[in-house]
Design a protein around this motif. Structure first.
Motif, short mmCIF file in Angstrom:
data_model
loop_
_atom_site.label_atom_id
_atom_site.label_comp_id
_atom_site.label_asym_id
_atom_site.label_seq_id
_atom_site.Cartn_x
_atom_site.Cartn_y
_atom_site.Cartn_z
N ALA A 1 -1.30 13.30 -59.23
CA ALA A 1 -0.05 12.67 -59.65
C ALA A 1 0.73 13.62 -60.54
CB ALA A 1 -0.33 11.38 -60.40
N ILE B 1 -2.28 3.78 -53.05
CA ILE B 1 -1.02 3.05 -53.17
C ILE B 1 -0.92 2.07 -52.01
CG2 ILE B 1 1.48 3.22 -53.37
CD1 ILE B 1 -0.05 4.49 -55.69
N LEU C 1 4.12 10.54 -54.79
CA LEU C 1 4.41 9.68 -55.93
C LEU C 1 5.38 10.43 -56.83
CD1 LEU C 1 3.57 6.97 -57.34
CD2 LEU C 1 1.94 8.33 -58.65
N ALA D 1 7.09 4.91 -55.39
CA ALA D 1 5.78 4.96 -54.75
C ALA D 1 5.88 4.37 -53.34
CB ALA D 1 4.75 4.19 -55.56
#
Length: 491
Positions: free
Chosen positions: A75, A97, A195, A208
């Protein structure tokens, strides 16, 4: 009191559905009451962390959920900082996700297949505790109230929990951020990172993917904080995204938009007699780090086997009270950690944003810092208190070890029972005698001198370094009695 159901659960979100499945697996009758329709198509939570996926793996449904979403192995945030999750010591070295309704669909399917009764458009309106049960008032959509008699009641009905209010349980805390915008949108162009997330000191935005063409956008601006009932516009969200991320990626066609505020609150007790609280009914906190749904599902994983053992009559004294003793500190830590992340990301003054970004970028380049942060975010570092002098593994998450029969340890946990684990020749014959239906014995594939009793929620209840067969048997019997109750009579 004659009961209609062993356990009544208020709320069919991820917490209640996880709990219902675990209770049904143990042969405990369970009815779940949810005031909303079964499937709304809308969602708040969307991040499923590694420890939660491990818990789902121990129930045989992790792969089904993974197929619905997008794994994020690293991330990026705060203008260049990067947290690498790919080295997590797990079968799931990422954050998944996927929209919350997919998690609920998977958990509801499991719970129903095991025999749980899930009733939508039906709500718990009140209850009264008796010495041997709970009289629960329930109202179906458009129907008069009726009484359901249960042995126990679990409030998993969210931040505005009816069960908590009926208990008169305090919910102390405070708001931490206001007027955060949420939207599910389409994008004309996806961000370069799967992301996308950044904070400038004035503006914050996160985008997202849900994996089905829809994207969740979260946006906040220091200088634009109207009341929560003020309408949200696509232009308003796009403006904040451009300021925070440098582009709005052509966001359009929202199917849902809303504002919310974030609070930090926690009840002082997770249990009051025959009533227990779990998930957002017991604790709420900042969405930073995506911890909410994960913490709630793990509440259910901790509570389910303990409540089942209590209902079926084999629980050792005090076992159900360990739910509060173990999960309250976890909830408190999540509140603190997510609050710290929120304040670092959103409330740092603009003049300090650049130094903050540099520090974050530098910290995530240090391997030990990355391991600590990734372990905390993923939930893999969660452990429970161990007695003084206990083996260092006691209270810790168990690794997914290969077994001699070709299975993984988490596959063996799908039975919902304790596992007594050791390498070939380490466990005495008949080590778990008298515990049929509560404890299975498994042989690990790798040589090891350690014997471990593994809880149904994949934490190590007890462990000991083997010294000799004659020395192990009494300690194993003591551990089994402490965690699994008395032996069943022979014959």
């Amino acid at each position: 009191m004659t009961v209609d159901v062993d356990v009544a659960v208020a709320g069919a979100g991820p917490t209640g559905l996880m709990l219902a499945g675990d209770l049904a697996r143990a042969g405990v009758s369970c009815a779940v009451f949810e005031r909303h329709p079964e499937r709304s198509g809308l969602t708040r939570a969307f991040a499923v962390h590694a420890r939660t996926l491990e818990q789902l793996d121990a129930r045989g449904v992790a792969d089904q959920l993974v197929a619905t979403g997008t794994p994020i192995l690293a991330a990026r945030f705060l203008a260049g900082a990067r947290l690498d999750l790919s080295r997590l010591p797990s079968r799931f070295p990422y954050v998944l996700i996927t929209p919350q309704y997919e998690t609920e669909r998977v958990l509801a399917g499991r719970a129903r297949s095991l025999g749980a009764d899930i009733r939508y458009r039906t709500e718990v309106t009140g209850f009264a505790q008796t010495p041997d049960g709970v009289e629960v008032m329930v109202r179906a959509d458009g129907q008069p109230e009726h009484l359901v008699r249960a042995g126990y009641l679990v409030g998993a009905d969210g931040m505005h929990s009816t069960v908590r209010h009926a208990l008169g349980m305090p919910f102390p805390g405070q708001p931490v951020v206001r007027s955060v915008m949420l939207a599910d949108v389409r994008l004309s162009q996806p961000p370069p990172d799967t992301l996308a997330m950044n904070a400038t000191g004035e503006a914050f935005a996160l985008i997202a993917p849900f994996g089905d063409g829809w994207y969740r956008v979260i946006a906040w601006h220091r200088r634009n904080q109207p009341p929560e009932d003020a309408p949200v516009s696509v232009d308003e969200i796009a403006d904040v995204a451009r300021e925070a991320l440098g582009a709005d990626y052509g966001l359009h066609d929202p199917r849902w938009m809303s504002r919310f505020h974030s609070e930090e609150r926690q009840v002082p007790r997770y249990r009051d007699g025959r009533v227990l609280l779990a998930g957002d009914a017991a604790h709420v906190h900042s969405p930073a780090g995506g911890q909410g749904m994960n913490t709630s599902i793990q509440d259910a994983a901790n509570l389910g086997w303990k409540l089942a053992a209590t209902v079926t009559g084999w629980a050792p004294d005090g076992l159900l009270d360990t739910y509060h003793a173990e999960r309250y500190p976890v909830g408190r830590q999540v509140i603190r950690a997510s609050g710290t992340l929120l304040r670092i990301g959103l409330t740092v003054p603009p003049a300090l944003a650049a130094p903050r970004n540099l520090l974050a970028s530098a910290a995530t380049r240090i391997p030990v810092t990355t391991r600590l942060l990734a372990g905390a975010l993923s939930g893999l570092r969660i452990s429970y208190p161990a007695p003084r002098g206990a083996h260092p593994l006691t209270g810790r998450r168990v690794a997914d070890l290969p077994l001699a029969d070709g299975r993984r340890l988490y596959q063996a946990l799908r039975c919902g029972r304790f596992l007594l684990a050791g390498a070939a020749g380490v466990l005495p014959d008949g080590a778990a005698a008298g515990y049929a239906g509560r404890v299975d014995t498994v042989e690990v594939a790798r040589p090891s001198g350690t014997v471990a009793l593994i809880r149904p929620d994949a934490y190590i209840a007890w462990a000991q370094k083997a010294q000799g067969t004659g020395d192990r048997a009494p300690q194993i019997r003591d551990a089994l009695a402490r965690w699994c109750g008395s032996q069943a009579p022979a014959g």
